[in-house]
Design an enzyme around this catalytic site. Structure first.
Site, short mmCIF file in Angstrom:
data_model
loop_
_atom_site.label_atom_id
_atom_site.label_comp_id
_atom_site.label_asym_id
_atom_site.label_seq_id
_atom_site.Cartn_x
_atom_site.Cartn_y
_atom_site.Cartn_z
N HIS A 218 0.87 -1.18 0.00
CA HIS A 218 0.00 0.00 0.00
C HIS A 218 0.90 1.22 0.00
CE1 HIS A 218 -3.74 2.25 0.73
NE2 HIS A 218 -2.95 3.09 1.38
N CYS A 219 0.75 2.06 -1.02
CA CYS A 219 1.64 3.21 -1.19
C CYS A 219 0.94 4.50 -0.77
CB CYS A 219 2.08 3.32 -2.65
SG CYS A 219 3.19 4.71 -2.95
N PRO A 220 1.42 5.17 0.29
CA PRO A 220 0.78 6.41 0.74
C PRO A 220 0.91 7.54 -0.28
CG PRO A 220 2.84 6.04 1.93
CD PRO A 220 2.56 4.79 1.14
#
Length: 363
Positions: free
Chosen positions: A152-154
């Protein structure tokens, strides 16, 4: 409105802060480069035109791939991986883990699954109430199971997985090109402003700061981009790089590796003309993946390997009987399959082209 719902809405709102920050930096960089550098500072028309053309090409590809990475919805398991109503009720009523596993095994026997938990159990998500397909993981930030989840990439406020992994790789590539081009073309004017060869102006601050920002992002993006290229070549996700997938025969970090060329094609597709465009061309459906351990799995139908002397029609018939390989598996492991002594497969396509897939072994 329930407090938990309010908290959830606040979390979703705050999650967009990194994306907004990147968007503001990109908008400022556009203004600084086009207006302050090209229009206000550069005097030579030819240099100005070349810089503007190349800059806009890299800018468009960067923004396009970034947009696709952010707004492509993560793919989730299909309904066939949900428990049937009767089994679901039985599973929820049952308190003993052993009996629950028997229920899951019964349902999973008709599904193309090759991986298990570390303890050898069926991978099941209680939150989403689905049997997890191979390479699928639950994302707590997105609150859903994501097919071939990488991380999951912020910075994109989204899960990077099967549906947008190609877009993410291109986003890294074009952002690196964008920053490198800015840093390279701004450098000479950065030196001139720094040494006072150019008169003091409003452009000085923008040019100096633009070089520092571009160089800083170059360094950080380069390492991340290199790492993900390595993952693509090995056919691993970030999760699998840290924790090897567990097959019934045990953990194997190269279990999904089909050789460098096939690994690249699985992410970018068969047609090279689309590789550099942020359009979806990845192979398969995200639910099943070819594995080099398929013939060693005692609980799944195996692919029968025939000697070279067997004619083609006999091979086709036997492969159909040894099914079911998924549609995505059939596309990569095509009609005529032969075993090699060096742990590889030789494939014969319909055009009589011979392709050898080597099986990597690492310590």
């Amino acid at each position: 409105m329930a407090p938990s719902h309010v908290l959830r809405c606040c979390q979703r709102g705050l999650a967009w802060i990194p994306v907004i920050f990147i968007a503001l930096v990109v908008c400022w960089s556009y203004y600084a480069y086009v207006v302050e550098l090209c229009i206000s500072t550069i005097q030579r028309t030819g240099e100005k035109v070349i810089y503007l053309v190349v800059f806009h090409l890299s800018f468009i590809m960067f923004v396009w791939s970034y947009w696709k990475t952010i707004f492509t919805k993560p793919a989730s398991p299909s309904k066939e991986f949900c428990l049937p109503k009767a089994e679901k009720e039985q599973y929820e009523k049952e308190e003993r883990p052993e009996t629950q596993q028997e229920i899951l095994k019964k349902v999973a026997s008709s599904l193309p699954l090759y991986t298990r938990t570390g303890a050898g159990a069926i991978r099941y998500c209680d939150r989403c109430q689905v049997i997890k397909p191979d390479r699928c993981h639950h994302c707590s930030a997105c609150d859903m199971c994501v097919l071939k989840m990488d991380h999951h990439c912020p910075w994109v406020n989204n899960c990077v997985g099967f549906s947008n992994y190609k877009f993410f790789i291109l986003f890294l590539a074009y952002s690196l090109i964008y920053c490198l081009f800015i840093a390279a073309t701004v450098l000479q004017y950065f030196i001139k402003f720094w040494t006072s060869d150019l008169p003091e102006s409003q452009a000085k601050f923008h040019v100096l700061f633009l070089f520092f920002v571009a160089a800083m992002f170059c360094i950080s993006i380069l390492s991340l981009f290199t790492y993900h290229l390595w993952l693509v070549g090995k056919n691993r996700s970030t999760i699998e790089a840290f924790r090897a997938p567990v097959f019934r025969n045990g953990p194997d970090k190269n279990g999904f590796s089909l050789g460098f060329t096939k690994n690249i094609a699985q992410v970018f597709g068969d047609q090279k003309k689309y590789w550099l465009l942020p359009v979806f061309t990845s192979q398969g459906d995200g639910l099943t993946f070819p594995t080099r351990l398929v013939a060693l799995d005692p609980e799944q139908p195996t692919v029968i390997l025939h000697p070279d002397t067997v004619n083609r029609s006999a091979e086709d018939e036997s492969l159909q009987q040894s099914s079911p390989l998924s549609e995505s598996q059939n596309r990569l492991l095509s009609n005529n399959v032969h075993a090699n002594d060096d742990q590889g497969y030789t494939l014969k396509t319909e055009d009589s082209e011979t392709i050898t897939i080597s099986m990597e072994s690492e310590s």
